[in-house]
Design a protein around this motif. Structure first.
Motif, short mmCIF file in Angstrom:
data_model
loop_
_atom_site.label_atom_id
_atom_site.label_comp_id
_atom_site.label_asym_id
_atom_site.label_seq_id
_atom_site.Cartn_x
_atom_site.Cartn_y
_atom_site.Cartn_z
N GLN A 447 0.82 -1.20 0.00
CA GLN A 447 0.00 0.00 0.00
C GLN A 447 0.86 1.27 0.00
O GLN A 447 0.52 2.26 -0.64
N ALA A 448 1.99 1.22 0.69
CA ALA A 448 2.88 2.38 0.71
C ALA A 448 3.49 2.60 -0.67
O ALA A 448 3.53 3.73 -1.17
N VAL A 449 3.97 1.53 -1.28
CA VAL A 449 4.62 1.66 -2.58
C VAL A 449 3.61 2.10 -3.64
O VAL A 449 3.91 2.94 -4.50
N CYS A 450 2.40 1.53 -3.59
CA CYS A 450 1.37 1.86 -4.59
C CYS A 450 0.61 3.13 -4.26
O CYS A 450 -0.16 3.61 -5.09
N ARG A 451 0.80 3.66 -3.05
CA ARG A 451 0.02 4.82 -2.58
C ARG A 451 -1.47 4.58 -2.79
O ARG A 451 -2.20 5.42 -3.31
N ASN A 452 -1.90 3.40 -2.41
CA ASN A 452 -3.29 3.03 -2.63
C ASN A 452 -3.76 2.18 -1.45
O ASN A 452 -3.25 1.08 -1.24
N PRO A 453 -4.71 2.67 -0.64
CA PRO A 453 -5.16 1.91 0.53
C PRO A 453 -6.00 0.70 0.17
O PRO A 453 -6.35 -0.08 1.04
N LEU A 454 -6.31 0.51 -1.12
CA LEU A 454 -7.10 -0.63 -1.53
C LEU A 454 -6.24 -1.72 -2.15
O LEU A 454 -6.76 -2.70 -2.68
N ALA A 455 -4.93 -1.56 -2.10
CA ALA A 455 -4.03 -2.57 -2.65
C ALA A 455 -3.67 -3.59 -1.59
O ALA A 455 -3.68 -3.30 -0.39
N GLU A 456 -3.34 -4.79 -2.03
CA GLU A 456 -2.85 -5.84 -1.14
C GLU A 456 -2.01 -6.80 -1.96
O GLU A 456 -2.04 -6.75 -3.20
N PRO A 457 -1.21 -7.67 -1.34
CA PRO A 457 -0.34 -8.55 -2.11
C PRO A 457 -1.08 -9.40 -3.14
O PRO A 457 -0.57 -9.65 -4.23
N GLY A 458 -2.31 -9.81 -2.81
CA GLY A 458 -3.04 -10.68 -3.74
C GLY A 458 -3.31 -10.05 -5.07
O GLY A 458 -3.27 -10.72 -6.11
N ILE A 459 -3.60 -8.74 -5.10
CA ILE A 459 -3.95 -8.11 -6.36
C ILE A 459 -2.73 -7.74 -7.17
O ILE A 459 -2.86 -7.18 -8.26
N LEU A 460 -1.53 -8.04 -6.70
CA LEU A 460 -0.33 -7.84 -7.49
C LEU A 460 0.14 -9.15 -8.12
O LEU A 460 1.25 -9.22 -8.65
N GLY A 461 -0.67 -10.19 -8.05
CA GLY A 461 -0.30 -11.45 -8.66
C GLY A 461 0.61 -12.31 -7.81
O GLY A 461 0.92 -13.44 -8.19
N ILE A 462 1.05 -11.79 -6.65
CA ILE A 462 2.00 -12.53 -5.83
C ILE A 462 1.36 -13.78 -5.26
O ILE A 462 1.93 -14.87 -5.29
N THR A 463 0.14 -13.64 -4.74
CA THR A 463 -0.56 -14.77 -4.16
C THR A 463 -0.83 -15.85 -5.20
O THR A 463 -0.64 -17.04 -4.94
N ALA A 464 -1.28 -15.44 -6.39
CA ALA A 464 -1.55 -16.41 -7.45
C ALA A 464 -0.28 -17.13 -7.86
O ALA A 464 -0.29 -18.34 -8.12
N GLY A 465 0.84 -16.40 -7.94
CA GLY A 465 2.10 -17.03 -8.30
C GLY A 465 2.54 -18.05 -7.28
O GLY A 465 2.98 -19.17 -7.62
N ALA A 466 2.44 -17.67 -6.00
CA ALA A 466 2.81 -18.62 -4.94
C ALA A 466 1.88 -19.82 -4.94
O ALA A 466 2.31 -20.97 -4.81
N GLY A 467 0.57 -19.57 -5.07
CA GLY A 467 -0.39 -20.67 -5.10
C GLY A 467 -0.18 -21.58 -6.29
O GLY A 467 -0.29 -22.81 -6.17
N LEU A 468 0.14 -21.01 -7.45
CA LEU A 468 0.37 -21.82 -8.64
C LEU A 468 1.59 -22.73 -8.45
O LEU A 468 1.56 -23.91 -8.80
N GLY A 469 2.65 -22.16 -7.87
CA GLY A 469 3.83 -22.98 -7.62
C GLY A 469 3.57 -24.11 -6.64
O GLY A 469 3.94 -25.27 -6.88
N ALA A 470 2.88 -23.79 -5.54
CA ALA A 470 2.62 -24.80 -4.51
C ALA A 470 1.66 -25.87 -5.01
O ALA A 470 1.89 -27.08 -4.83
N VAL A 471 0.56 -25.46 -5.66
CA VAL A 471 -0.42 -26.44 -6.15
C VAL A 471 0.19 -27.29 -7.25
O VAL A 471 -0.05 -28.51 -7.32
N GLY A 472 1.01 -26.68 -8.11
CA GLY A 472 1.67 -27.45 -9.16
C GLY A 472 2.59 -28.51 -8.59
O GLY A 472 2.59 -29.66 -9.05
#
Length: 702
Positions: A447-472
């Motif tokens: 949120q600090a880097v994006c200057r957006n209080p509605l941002a979170e790690p999931g909406i930057l693709g990080i969660t999907a990338g981690a989940g894809l690696g683990a599920v794969g």
């Protein structure tokens, strides 16, 4: 609370209709070319399937000599073809209509949560063993989709308060509705068997009954939208101009929204939610604007978008079966392919997104300045709440214990029964607490880097990338150890982060563009996860759903060690950069003037957030909203300085996930609700309130 996005004017989804009479030859030419391409794709589609009936066999039908081919054609391939045709046209029309009334190129049945609302309505009925005919099911889906769309459009000021705001509102609403849907799929696994794959859009049709019932509804909605085409042309000129010209803007928007949702609900009822067709089809048609300006007229745009939707749906199905074989068309939802295409289109559109400019404000813009004593009090209270959450987690579950039992267990003097219970319970509590803290720190950083209080790690693709690696890894190497899963999840998160960051870089990093591209990566990663589950482990969707919902079930002490190490190493590093984070929340110029190496600091900060997120995902699966809610609540309590925000956010995140996990383990024991679903259900009302609170400050540019 300030509006997170404040563009100087809205980005129109359509241009005003060109002046003068349209060129009949150019319009006819583009219609003929699109129709010919759709017929070609349909012909190829008919030749594919699980049987050995090919193109030559189908040609023999012209002589009436091949009964076997006729049976295959009528029983299987024609229903599938007609279903693809129907939903392609419906979603193409719906997407074009929604983009026009929102004047936003990213509005669609997916981004406005229409599909998610319709899907939840249908699954809710199926979960309780009620089988509805197509028309009543379609009516139920219509109500669900209309409610979701109304909420999103209200929260985003009709879609005109900014592209990022619209997408965030739609994504959060869709995530919450999908969480409820996933909860029903888990709790009523037998009653909803097969709905996981169907929930990603499957063209498999047993007969033509549903299609024949829904076809008149789709046809009537298409005709009504065509009749409203001239009104949409006037609306594209702007609300003020349209009002001067005598158009009832509000009534027109309402009618078009109802018709678009009706088409989307019919498509969901027929095949499940096929992703992003409503986004891609109108965008592809509008790309023809420089060559054929008349495509911006809605009586040309709408039918062309319908034809483009047919080409996308049938083309995706043809591609899937050509690459994976005929059986893949049965096993793998067509919506997986269309979602991947839609994610690519979303990323492409995001790269063309205009910067919000100097009107952006830091996430904690209206947070009150607090005294040091007040800050210490808040930290003490938050710490007490987190400790109480840990204690409650140890005491409750399918077997309740007393505080004295925990003391005896620590001293090693409990009986075998309680020893077993507490030995199994403490890793779950530790995983929840540590993952919550890690996600909160990561969310604060993002949120600090994006200057957006509605941002979170999931909406930057990080969660999907981690989940894809683990599920794969779990799919292909079921016996993989915890360190292997954590390592692959970390690699997946970092790769996703690198791709998103690289795609968002255009002579500098624009925060809005980063969020939108991250959302595209999130959707694409989720589609790939669905593909892995359905293609390689279709009979064990419960395991995958539990992972994707965020669960501490079966965790061991070894599995929580990576996230503990990440917290111990990376949290002090983020805290050491607290001054830089404070400066980055202001603007891009101030940090540079004060000597901050902005791009390097951004890269390192987001890299730390990616690592924290990946270890949390490896420990507990995908948990949303923690990285959104905890930092924002912390800023509301102690102000915007990150030296104060970070410890409070970490404690609140730990308490939130721990309480969600305890609630999920206890409320329907011995059955369990994954912690990620509980946090989504808790976080969504807060997110909606946040959007509503900032709505008044959003510019209402007409």
């Amino acid at each position: 609370m300030t509006a997170p996005i404040a563009p100087p004017r809205p980005e129109p989804a359509v241009r005003p209709a060109p002046a003068g009479r349209p060129s009949a030859s150019r319009v006819a030419g583009i219609f003929l070319a699109a129709t010919a391409l759709s017929l070609l794709v349909a012909a190829v589609h008919l030749t594919q399937g699980t049987s050995g009936v090919g193109a030559l066999d189908l040609l023999r039908l012209l002589t009436g000599d091949d009964d076997e081919s006729a049976r295959v054609l009528i029983a299987s391939r024609v229903p599938r073809l007609l279903a693809g045709l129907a939903i392609g046209i419906a979603l193409g029309f719906a997407g074009a209509a929604l983009q026009s009334i929102a004047r936003n190129p990213l509005a669609s049945p997916d981004t406005l949560a229409v599909n998610a609302g319709a899907h939840l309505a249908i699954v809710s009925v199926a979960a309780f063993g009620v089988a509805l005919p197509a028309l009543p099911a379609g009516g139920l889906a219509f109500c669900g989709g209309l409610t979701a769309a109304g909420l999103v459009m209200t929260m985003s000021a009709g879609g005109q308060a900014g592209t990022t705001r619209l997408i965030l509102a739609g994504s959060a609403t869709a995530l919450a509705l999908s969480s409820v849907t996933m909860l029903l799929l888990l709790l009523f696994e037998q009653a909803t068997i097969g709905l996981f794959a169907w929930g990603n859009g499957s063209l498999v049709q047993a007969d033509l009954v549903a299609l024949t019932q829904l076809a008149p509804v789709i046809g009537a909605a298409l005709v009504a939208l065509m009749l409203l085409g001239h009104r949409l042309d006037i609306l594209a000129l702007g609300d003020d101009t349209a009002t001067v010209l005598g158009l009832d803007v509000r009534r027109t928007r309402l009618l078009v929204t109802v018709l678009a949702v009706l088409l989307s609900a019919a498509a969901v009822t027929l095949t499940g939610p096929v992703g992003f067709v409503g986004l891609c089809a109108p965008v592809i048609v509008r790309l023809l604007g420089p060559l054929v300006p008349e495509v911006h007229r809605h009586r040309v745009l709408l039918p062309l978008s319908g034809i483009a939707g047919v080409i996308i749906v049938l083309g995706s199905d043809v591609l899937l079966r050509a690459v994976m074989g005929g059986q893949a068309g049965v096993d793998i939802p067509t919506g997986v392919v269309t979602t991947l295409l839609g994610a690519a289109i979303l990323i492409w559109l995001a790269r063309r997104h205009r910067a919000a400019g100097p009107t952006r404000r830091p996430p904690g813009g209206h947070a009150a300045v607090r005294s040091t004593a007040f800050h210490r009090t808040v930290v003490a209270v938050a710490g007490t709440i987190a400790a109480a959450a840990v204690l409650l987690g140890m005491l409750t579950g399918d077997t309740w214990v007393l505080f004295g039992d925990i003391v005896n267990w620590i001293n090693g003097s409990t009986g075998p029964a309680y020893t077993f219970v507490l030995d199994q319970r403490w890793p779950r509590v530790a995983a929840a607490v540590l993952a919550g803290a890690a996600l909160a720190v990561a969310g604060t950083t993002v949120q600090a880097v994006c200057r957006n209080p509605l941002a979170e790690p999931g909406i930057l693709g990080i969660t999907a990338g981690a989940g894809l690696g683990a599920v794969g890894l779990l799919t292909f190497v079921p016996l993989a150890g915890v360190w292997a899963v954590s390592g692959v999840a970390g690699v997946g998160a970092m790769l996703a982060f690198a791709l998103v960051y690289g795609a968002a870089w255009r002579g500098g990093l624009n925060s809005d563009r980063l969020v939108l591209i991250g959302l595209g990566a999130w959707q694409g990663g989720t589609a790939l996860i669905t593909y892995l589950i359905v293609a390689f482990d279709p009979w064990n969707t419960g395991k995958a759903l539990t992972w994707l919902s965020g669960s501490t079930y079966g965790r061991t002490g070894t599995q929580v060690l990576p996230v503990a190490i990440a917290l111990l190493v990376l949290t002090p590093a983020v805290a050491a950069a607290r001054r830089e984070l404070d400066l980055m929340t202001l603007d891009d110029d101030t940090p540079r003037v004060l000597g901050v190496r902005l791009e390097r600091t951004r890269l390192l900060a987001l890299g730390a957030a990616a690592l924290l997120t990946s270890t949390a995902v490896a420990a507990v699966g995908v948990i949303g909203f923690v990285g959104l809610v905890a930092p924002h609540a912390a800023r509301a309590l102690v102000g915007g300085r990150h030296a104060r925000v970070l410890p409070v956010a970490a404690l609140l995140g730990a308490a939130l996930v721990s309480l969600a996990d305890t609630l999920g383990r206890t409320v329907i024991a011995p059955a369990q609700v994954p912690a990620g679903l509980v946090t989504a259900l808790i976080g969504t009302p807060y997110f909606v309130w946040l959007l509503w609170r900032s709505r008044a400050a959003a510019p209402q540019t007409r």
